[in-house]
Write a protein that holds these residues in place. Structure first.
Motif, PDB file in Angstrom:
ATOM      1  N   LEU A 155       4.758 -10.249 -25.586  1.00 19.71           N
ATOM      2  CA  LEU A 155       4.224 -10.753 -24.336  1.00 19.71           C
ATOM      3  C   LEU A 155       3.474  -9.651 -23.606  1.00 19.71           C
ATOM      4  N   LEU A 156       2.260  -9.972 -23.167  1.00 18.07           N
ATOM      5  CA  LEU A 156       1.437  -9.009 -22.444  1.00 18.07           C
ATOM      6  C   LEU A 156       0.735  -9.733 -21.303  1.00 18.07           C
ATOM      7  N   SER A 157       0.120  -8.953 -20.428  1.00 17.73           N
ATOM      8  CA  SER A 157      -0.749  -9.535 -19.410  1.00 17.73           C
ATOM      9  C   SER A 157      -2.113  -8.868 -19.524  1.00 17.73           C
ATOM     10  N   ASP A 158      -3.154  -9.651 -19.280  1.00 23.68           N
ATOM     11  CA  ASP A 158      -4.514  -9.113 -19.359  1.00 23.68           C
ATOM     12  C   ASP A 158      -4.803  -8.294 -18.100  1.00 23.68           C
ATOM     13  N   PRO A 159      -5.958  -7.647 -17.999  1.00 20.55           N
ATOM     14  CA  PRO A 159      -6.244  -6.811 -16.830  1.00 20.55           C
ATOM     15  C   PRO A 159      -6.209  -7.554 -15.490  1.00 20.55           C
ATOM     16  N   ALA A 160      -6.385  -8.885 -15.517  1.00 21.60           N
ATOM     17  CA  ALA A 160      -6.333  -9.664 -14.281  1.00 21.60           C
ATOM     18  C   ALA A 160      -4.939 -10.211 -14.006  1.00 21.60           C
ATOM     19  N   GLY A 161      -3.994 -10.004 -14.925  1.00 21.70           N
ATOM     20  CA  GLY A 161      -2.623 -10.439 -14.715  1.00 21.70           C
ATOM     21  C   GLY A 161      -2.227 -11.725 -15.419  1.00 21.70           C
ATOM     22  N   HIS A 162      -3.134 -12.369 -16.164  1.00 20.37           N
ATOM     23  CA  HIS A 162      -2.781 -13.580 -16.915  1.00 20.37           C
ATOM     24  C   HIS A 162      -1.934 -13.194 -18.122  1.00 20.37           C
ATOM     25  N   SER A 163      -0.897 -13.961 -18.371  1.00 20.52           N
ATOM     26  CA  SER A 163      -0.044 -13.676 -19.512  1.00 20.52           C
ATOM     27  C   SER A 163      -0.661 -14.211 -20.796  1.00 20.52           C
ATOM     28  N   PHE A 164      -0.374 -13.507 -21.890  1.00 23.41           N
ATOM     29  CA  PHE A 164      -0.737 -13.994 -23.212  1.00 23.41           C
ATOM     30  C   PHE A 164       0.273 -13.450 -24.199  1.00 23.41           C
ATOM     31  N   ALA A 201     -10.742 -12.165 -10.293  1.00 22.11           N
ATOM     32  CA  ALA A 201     -11.604 -11.554  -9.283  1.00 22.11           C
ATOM     33  C   ALA A 201     -12.887 -10.999  -9.896  1.00 22.11           C
ATOM     34  N   GLU A 202     -12.806 -10.489 -11.137  1.00 21.30           N
ATOM     35  CA  GLU A 202     -13.945  -9.849 -11.809  1.00 21.30           C
ATOM     36  C   GLU A 202     -14.182 -10.476 -13.185  1.00 21.30           C
ATOM     37  N   PRO A 203     -14.930 -11.577 -13.252  1.00 23.53           N
ATOM     38  CA  PRO A 203     -15.098 -12.278 -14.533  1.00 23.53           C
ATOM     39  C   PRO A 203     -15.793 -11.457 -15.619  1.00 23.53           C
ATOM     40  N   LEU A 247     -13.128  -9.124 -17.245  1.00 22.76           N
ATOM     41  CA  LEU A 247     -12.150  -9.880 -18.011  1.00 22.76           C
ATOM     42  C   LEU A 247     -12.781 -10.449 -19.279  1.00 22.76           C
ATOM     43  N   ALA A 248     -14.030 -10.881 -19.195  1.00 22.97           N
ATOM     44  CA  ALA A 248     -14.736 -11.390 -20.381  1.00 22.97           C
ATOM     45  C   ALA A 248     -14.901 -10.280 -21.422  1.00 22.97           C
ATOM     46  N   ARG A 249     -15.232  -9.079 -20.979  1.00 24.35           N
ATOM     47  CA  ARG A 249     -15.353  -7.960 -21.929  1.00 24.35           C
ATOM     48  C   ARG A 249     -14.020  -7.672 -22.620  1.00 24.35           C
ATOM     49  N   PHE A 250     -12.922  -7.753 -21.852  1.00 23.98           N
ATOM     50  CA  PHE A 250     -11.589  -7.554 -22.425  1.00 23.98           C
ATOM     51  C   PHE A 250     -11.331  -8.572 -23.539  1.00 23.98           C
ATOM     52  N   TYR A 251     -11.514  -9.860 -23.253  1.00 22.43           N
ATOM     53  CA  TYR A 251     -11.233 -10.890 -24.254  1.00 22.43           C
ATOM     54  C   TYR A 251     -12.218 -10.847 -25.417  1.00 22.43           C
ATOM     55  N   ALA A 252     -13.461 -10.484 -25.176  1.00 19.40           N
ATOM     56  CA  ALA A 252     -14.429 -10.355 -26.273  1.00 19.40           C
ATOM     57  C   ALA A 252     -13.973  -9.260 -27.232  1.00 19.40           C
ATOM     58  N   ALA A 253     -13.522  -8.139 -26.701  1.00 21.38           N
ATOM     59  CA  ALA A 253     -13.050  -7.046 -27.553  1.00 21.38           C
ATOM     60  C   ALA A 253     -11.753  -7.423 -28.263  1.00 21.38           C
ATOM     61  N   LEU A 254     -10.843  -8.083 -27.567  1.00 21.51           N
ATOM     62  CA  LEU A 254      -9.558  -8.451 -28.143  1.00 21.51           C
ATOM     63  C   LEU A 254      -9.705  -9.501 -29.248  1.00 21.51           C
ATOM     64  N   LEU A 255     -10.577 -10.484 -29.028  1.00 23.18           N
ATOM     65  CA  LEU A 255     -10.722 -11.596 -29.966  1.00 23.18           C
ATOM     66  C   LEU A 255     -11.859 -11.417 -30.966  1.00 23.18           C
ATOM     67  N   GLY A 256     -12.651 -10.366 -30.799  1.00 20.17           N
ATOM     68  CA  GLY A 256     -13.809 -10.204 -31.679  1.00 20.17           C
ATOM     69  C   GLY A 256     -14.888 -11.205 -31.342  1.00 20.17           C
ATOM     70  N   GLY A 257     -15.040 -11.494 -30.063  1.00 21.77           N
ATOM     71  CA  GLY A 257     -16.006 -12.492 -29.606  1.00 21.77           C
ATOM     72  C   GLY A 257     -17.226 -11.878 -28.973  1.00 21.77           C
ATOM     73  N   GLU A 258     -18.026 -12.752 -28.378  1.00 18.27           N
ATOM     74  CA  GLU A 258     -19.287 -12.348 -27.756  1.00 18.27           C
ATOM     75  C   GLU A 258     -19.339 -12.879 -26.324  1.00 18.27           C
ATOM     76  N   VAL A 259     -19.705 -12.006 -25.388  1.00 17.25           N
ATOM     77  CA  VAL A 259     -19.844 -12.407 -23.984  1.00 17.25           C
ATOM     78  C   VAL A 259     -21.179 -13.103 -23.807  1.00 17.25           C
ATOM     79  N   ARG A 260     -21.156 -14.217 -23.078  1.00 22.64           N
ATOM     80  CA  ARG A 260     -22.396 -14.944 -22.790  1.00 22.64           C
ATOM     81  C   ARG A 260     -22.301 -15.537 -21.387  1.00 22.64           C
ATOM     82  N   PRO A 261     -23.448 -15.832 -20.775  1.00 19.83           N
ATOM     83  CA  PRO A 261     -23.418 -16.417 -19.430  1.00 19.83           C
ATOM     84  C   PRO A 261     -22.704 -17.767 -19.435  1.00 19.83           C
ATOM     85  N   GLY A 262     -22.022 -18.052 -18.344  1.00 22.44           N
ATOM     86  CA  GLY A 262     -21.365 -19.347 -18.195  1.00 22.44           C
ATOM     87  C   GLY A 262     -22.302 -20.349 -17.556  1.00 22.44           C
ATOM     88  N   PRO A 263     -21.802 -21.553 -17.295  1.00 18.76           N
ATOM     89  CA  PRO A 263     -22.650 -22.600 -16.723  1.00 18.76           C
ATOM     90  C   PRO A 263     -23.019 -22.384 -15.256  1.00 18.76           C
TER      91      PRO A 263
END
Length: 146
Positions: free
Chosen positions: A111-120, A14-16, A19-35
């Motif tokens: 096993l965890l779920s991200d803020p949007a409910g996806h499992s990882f 619902a809120e990309p 969720l992108a900020r969550f994964y950027a922080a978790l993976l040590g990545g960088e948020v960038r615009p999508g296509p």
């Protein structure tokens, strides 16, 4: 000749942006615009890309599924010695642990779920030697259970 391809793990939500900020922080990545206007990407280390795409009718997936079948999920490999710290970090960023009923002793998979409910899964990249040895004595090393 094989055409060059770039794999991207796409997650509906619902809120990309969040969720992108969550994964950027978790993976040590960088948020960038999508296509497109409703997609945000996370450029992670080693060329990993996670896309977060807005879906106005998004409903979080269920995990584990009642019938025991698996669904797509992200595996994040972590040194076994760092699993506890990685799990605390994920929870501090907004992840929620998924109860598995096997909470005693060393757990090579968390096993965890991200803020949007996806499992990882946070998974030991190097499980302790006593858990890796093949019980047949062949000397082979087996993958940790998931």
């Amino acid at each position: 000749m094989t055409v060059q391809k770039t794999p991207v793990l796409a997650l509906d939500c619902a809120e990309p942006e969040g969720l992108a900020r969550f994964y950027a922080a978790l993976l040590g990545g960088e948020v960038r615009p999508g296509p497109g206007p409703d997609e945000v990407e996370v450029a992670g280390p080693d060329g990993v890309t996670v896309a977060c795409r807005r879906d106005l009718g998004f409903a979080p997936p269920s995990w584990p599924r009642p019938e025991g079948s698996l669904q797509a999920h992200l595996r994040i490999r972590v040194a076994a010695a760092d699993l506890d710290e990685a799990e605390r970090e994920a929870v501090s960023l907004g992840a929620r642990p998924v109860a598995t009923g096997t909470e005693d002793g060393f757990r090579p998979v968390r096993l965890l779920s991200d803020p949007a409910g996806h499992s990882f899964a946070l998974m030991a990249a190097d499980p302790p030697a006593e858990r890796r040895q093949d019980p047949s004595g062949s000397g082979r090393v087996s993958a940790p259970p998931e």
